[in-house]
Design a protein around this motif. Sequence first.
Motif, PDB file in Angstrom:
ATOM      1  N   ALA A   1     -10.833 -12.599  -1.926  1.00  0.00           N
ATOM      2  CA  ALA A   1     -10.816 -11.146  -2.115  1.00  0.00           C
ATOM      3  C   ALA A   1      -9.469 -10.571  -1.704  1.00  0.00           C
ATOM      4  CB  ALA A   1     -11.944 -10.490  -1.323  1.00  0.00           C
ATOM      5  N   THR A   2      -8.922 -11.039  -0.595  1.00  0.00           N
ATOM      6  CA  THR A   2      -7.611 -10.582  -0.142  1.00  0.00           C
ATOM      7  C   THR A   2      -6.537 -10.950  -1.163  1.00  0.00           C
ATOM      8  OG1 THR A   2      -8.283 -10.819   2.159  1.00  0.00           O
ATOM      9  CG2 THR A   2      -5.926 -10.728   1.736  1.00  0.00           C
ATOM     10  N   ALA A   3      -6.594 -12.176  -1.670  1.00  0.00           N
ATOM     11  CA  ALA A   3      -5.628 -12.614  -2.681  1.00  0.00           C
ATOM     12  C   ALA A   3      -5.768 -11.782  -3.951  1.00  0.00           C
ATOM     13  CB  ALA A   3      -5.820 -14.097  -2.983  1.00  0.00           C
ATOM     14  N   THR A   4      -6.984 -11.428  -4.310  1.00  0.00           N
ATOM     15  CA  THR A   4      -7.225 -10.606  -5.496  1.00  0.00           C
ATOM     16  C   THR A   4      -6.617  -9.227  -5.326  1.00  0.00           C
ATOM     17  OG1 THR A   4      -9.263 -11.796  -6.005  1.00  0.00           O
ATOM     18  CG2 THR A   4      -9.031  -9.597  -6.954  1.00  0.00           C
ATOM     19  N   ILE A   5      -6.784  -8.639  -4.157  1.00  0.00           N
ATOM     20  CA  ILE A   5      -6.196  -7.323  -3.903  1.00  0.00           C
ATOM     21  C   ILE A   5      -4.680  -7.389  -4.010  1.00  0.00           C
ATOM     22  CG2 ILE A   5      -5.780  -5.566  -2.122  1.00  0.00           C
ATOM     23  CD1 ILE A   5      -8.687  -5.978  -1.246  1.00  0.00           C
ATOM     24  N   LYS A   6      -4.089  -8.388  -3.383  1.00  0.00           N
ATOM     25  CA  LYS A   6      -2.631  -8.531  -3.447  1.00  0.00           C
ATOM     26  C   LYS A   6      -2.152  -8.671  -4.888  1.00  0.00           C
ATOM     27  CE  LYS A   6      -2.011 -10.752   1.045  1.00  0.00           C
ATOM     28  NZ  LYS A   6      -1.613 -12.009   1.732  1.00  0.00           N
ATOM     29  N   GLU A   7      -2.837  -9.525  -5.633  1.00  0.00           N
ATOM     30  CA  GLU A   7      -2.431  -9.772  -7.025  1.00  0.00           C
ATOM     31  C   GLU A   7      -2.579  -8.513  -7.880  1.00  0.00           C
ATOM     32  OE1 GLU A   7      -0.833 -11.354 -10.246  1.00  0.00           O
ATOM     33  OE2 GLU A   7      -0.834 -12.271  -8.260  1.00  0.00           O
TER      34      GLU A   7
ATOM     35  N   ILE B   1       0.830  -1.198   0.000  1.00  0.00           N
ATOM     36  CA  ILE B   1       0.000   0.000   0.000  1.00  0.00           C
ATOM     37  C   ILE B   1       0.867   1.252   0.000  1.00  0.00           C
ATOM     38  CG2 ILE B   1      -1.653   1.326   1.372  1.00  0.00           C
ATOM     39  CD1 ILE B   1      -2.902  -1.416   2.144  1.00  0.00           C
ATOM     40  N   ASN B   2       1.962   1.238   0.759  1.00  0.00           N
ATOM     41  CA  ASN B   2       2.869   2.386   0.764  1.00  0.00           C
ATOM     42  C   ASN B   2       3.480   2.609  -0.618  1.00  0.00           C
ATOM     43  OD1 ASN B   2       2.417   2.997   3.435  1.00  0.00           O
ATOM     44  ND2 ASN B   2       4.139   1.776   4.175  1.00  0.00           N
ATOM     45  N   ALA B   3       3.829   1.514  -1.295  1.00  0.00           N
ATOM     46  CA  ALA B   3       4.382   1.633  -2.647  1.00  0.00           C
ATOM     47  C   ALA B   3       3.348   2.222  -3.596  1.00  0.00           C
ATOM     48  CB  ALA B   3       4.855   0.270  -3.144  1.00  0.00           C
ATOM     49  N   VAL B   4       2.108   1.804  -3.469  1.00  0.00           N
ATOM     50  CA  VAL B   4       1.033   2.327  -4.313  1.00  0.00           C
ATOM     51  C   VAL B   4       0.840   3.818  -4.039  1.00  0.00           C
ATOM     52  CG1 VAL B   4      -1.466   2.252  -4.712  1.00  0.00           C
ATOM     53  CG2 VAL B   4      -0.176   0.137  -4.584  1.00  0.00           C
TER      54      VAL B   4
ATOM     55  N   GLY C   1      -1.038   5.392  -8.616  1.00  0.00           N
ATOM     56  CA  GLY C   1      -1.231   4.468  -7.500  1.00  0.00           C
ATOM     57  C   GLY C   1      -2.677   4.399  -7.065  1.00  0.00           C
ATOM     58  N   LYS C   2      -3.362   5.548  -7.097  1.00  0.00           N
ATOM     59  CA  LYS C   2      -4.779   5.568  -6.736  1.00  0.00           C
ATOM     60  C   LYS C   2      -5.598   4.738  -7.710  1.00  0.00           C
ATOM     61  CE  LYS C   2      -4.565   9.973  -4.369  1.00  0.00           C
ATOM     62  NZ  LYS C   2      -4.912  11.363  -4.339  1.00  0.00           N
ATOM     63  N   LYS C   3      -5.251   4.806  -8.982  1.00  0.00           N
ATOM     64  CA  LYS C   3      -5.970   4.003  -9.986  1.00  0.00           C
ATOM     65  C   LYS C   3      -5.754   2.516  -9.722  1.00  0.00           C
ATOM     66  CE  LYS C   3      -5.589   7.433 -13.655  1.00  0.00           C
ATOM     67  NZ  LYS C   3      -4.930   7.758 -14.935  1.00  0.00           N
ATOM     68  N   ILE C   4      -4.512   2.153  -9.396  1.00  0.00           N
ATOM     69  CA  ILE C   4      -4.195   0.751  -9.114  1.00  0.00           C
ATOM     70  C   ILE C   4      -4.958   0.282  -7.874  1.00  0.00           C
ATOM     71  CG2 ILE C   4      -2.344  -0.812  -8.392  1.00  0.00           C
ATOM     72  CD1 ILE C   4      -0.422   1.029 -10.045  1.00  0.00           C
ATOM     73  N   GLU C   5      -4.940   1.110  -6.849  1.00  0.00           N
ATOM     74  CA  GLU C   5      -5.638   0.779  -5.609  1.00  0.00           C
ATOM     75  C   GLU C   5      -7.141   0.632  -5.832  1.00  0.00           C
ATOM     76  OE1 GLU C   5      -5.368   2.426  -1.034  1.00  0.00           O
ATOM     77  OE2 GLU C   5      -5.138   3.853  -2.672  1.00  0.00           O
ATOM     78  N   ASN C   6      -7.731   1.549  -6.578  1.00  0.00           N
ATOM     79  CA  ASN C   6      -9.163   1.488  -6.868  1.00  0.00           C
ATOM     80  C   ASN C   6      -9.522   0.247  -7.668  1.00  0.00           C
ATOM     81  OD1 ASN C   6      -9.437   3.886  -5.506  1.00  0.00           O
ATOM     82  ND2 ASN C   6      -9.708   5.136  -7.333  1.00  0.00           N
ATOM     83  N   LYS C   7      -8.684  -0.089  -8.652  1.00  0.00           N
ATOM     84  CA  LYS C   7      -8.939  -1.286  -9.466  1.00  0.00           C
ATOM     85  C   LYS C   7      -8.888  -2.541  -8.596  1.00  0.00           C
ATOM     86  CE  LYS C   7      -7.705  -3.517 -13.764  1.00  0.00           C
ATOM     87  NZ  LYS C   7      -7.076  -4.797 -13.668  1.00  0.00           N
ATOM     88  N   ALA C   8      -7.919  -2.592  -7.695  1.00  0.00           N
ATOM     89  CA  ALA C   8      -7.797  -3.749  -6.805  1.00  0.00           C
ATOM     90  C   ALA C   8      -9.036  -3.885  -5.920  1.00  0.00           C
ATOM     91  CB  ALA C   8      -6.537  -3.617  -5.950  1.00  0.00           C
ATOM     92  N   LEU C   9      -9.521  -2.770  -5.402  1.00  0.00           N
ATOM     93  CA  LEU C   9     -10.722  -2.813  -4.559  1.00  0.00           C
ATOM     94  C   LEU C   9     -11.950  -3.245  -5.353  1.00  0.00           C
ATOM     95  CD1 LEU C   9     -10.188   0.378  -2.398  1.00  0.00           C
ATOM     96  CD2 LEU C   9     -10.281  -1.982  -1.581  1.00  0.00           C
ATOM     97  N   LYS C  10     -12.089  -2.745  -6.569  1.00  0.00           N
ATOM     98  CA  LYS C  10     -13.244  -3.125  -7.391  1.00  0.00           C
ATOM     99  C   LYS C  10     -13.202  -4.604  -7.748  1.00  0.00           C
ATOM    100  CE  LYS C  10     -13.899   1.461  -9.337  1.00  0.00           C
ATOM    101  NZ  LYS C  10     -13.774   2.303 -10.527  1.00  0.00           N
TER     102      LYS C  10
ATOM    103  N   GLY D   1      -0.226  -4.130 -10.787  1.00  0.00           N
ATOM    104  CA  GLY D   1      -0.179  -2.704 -11.053  1.00  0.00           C
ATOM    105  C   GLY D   1       1.177  -2.080 -10.797  1.00  0.00           C
ATOM    106  N   LEU D   2       1.904  -2.647  -9.828  1.00  0.00           N
ATOM    107  CA  LEU D   2       3.240  -2.146  -9.488  1.00  0.00           C
ATOM    108  C   LEU D   2       4.322  -2.792 -10.337  1.00  0.00           C
ATOM    109  CD1 LEU D   2       2.902  -2.124  -5.603  1.00  0.00           C
ATOM    110  CD2 LEU D   2       2.956  -0.144  -7.131  1.00  0.00           C
ATOM    111  N   GLY D   3       3.928  -3.787 -11.131  1.00  0.00           N
ATOM    112  CA  GLY D   3       4.897  -4.474 -11.985  1.00  0.00           C
ATOM    113  C   GLY D   3       5.817  -5.393 -11.200  1.00  0.00           C
ATOM    114  N   LEU D   4       5.326  -5.961 -10.111  1.00  0.00           N
ATOM    115  CA  LEU D   4       6.138  -6.858  -9.291  1.00  0.00           C
ATOM    116  C   LEU D   4       5.926  -8.316  -9.651  1.00  0.00           C
ATOM    117  CD1 LEU D   4       5.573  -5.186  -5.821  1.00  0.00           C
ATOM    118  CD2 LEU D   4       7.494  -4.881  -7.344  1.00  0.00           C
TER     119      LEU D   4
END
Length: 123
Positions: free
Chosen positions: A109-115, A13-16, A23-32, A120-123
């Motif tokens: 859902a947790t696994a989806t957010i992590k993935e 989350i700090n990296a995002v 980062g906000k777009k990545i975070e929002n996509k993960a939540l959706k 999104g971060l390219g990790l």
Amino acid sequence: MARVELEGLEALINAVQRLGSEGKKIENKALKEAGAVMQEAIQNETPVRTGKLKESITVSGVRTQDGVKYVAVGPSKEAYYGKFLELGTVKMRAKPFMAPGYENGKDRATATIKEELRRGLGL
């Protein structure tokens, strides 16, 4: 409405957050995406008589409360009677579907957010 809170993802989350608007777009996509997983899990537990309640299970847009972003998953206002099924009434025994759906979907859902955050971060 079901609510998923994540712990142990501070580094991601700090990296995002360091990425700013991207980062906000990545975070929002993960939540959706996680919301969609929860929606499916809850719908799988929803009792079907006419199908209206099951169809009414929706995912809200991304919201923020006290600095925490989240999406809400649950029946729309038109299917108000879902709360009676979930909690029961004086004359009707409870037939929970939200709580079991949450329990069945929270790990995915947790696994989806992590993935999604990693992708999104390219990790």
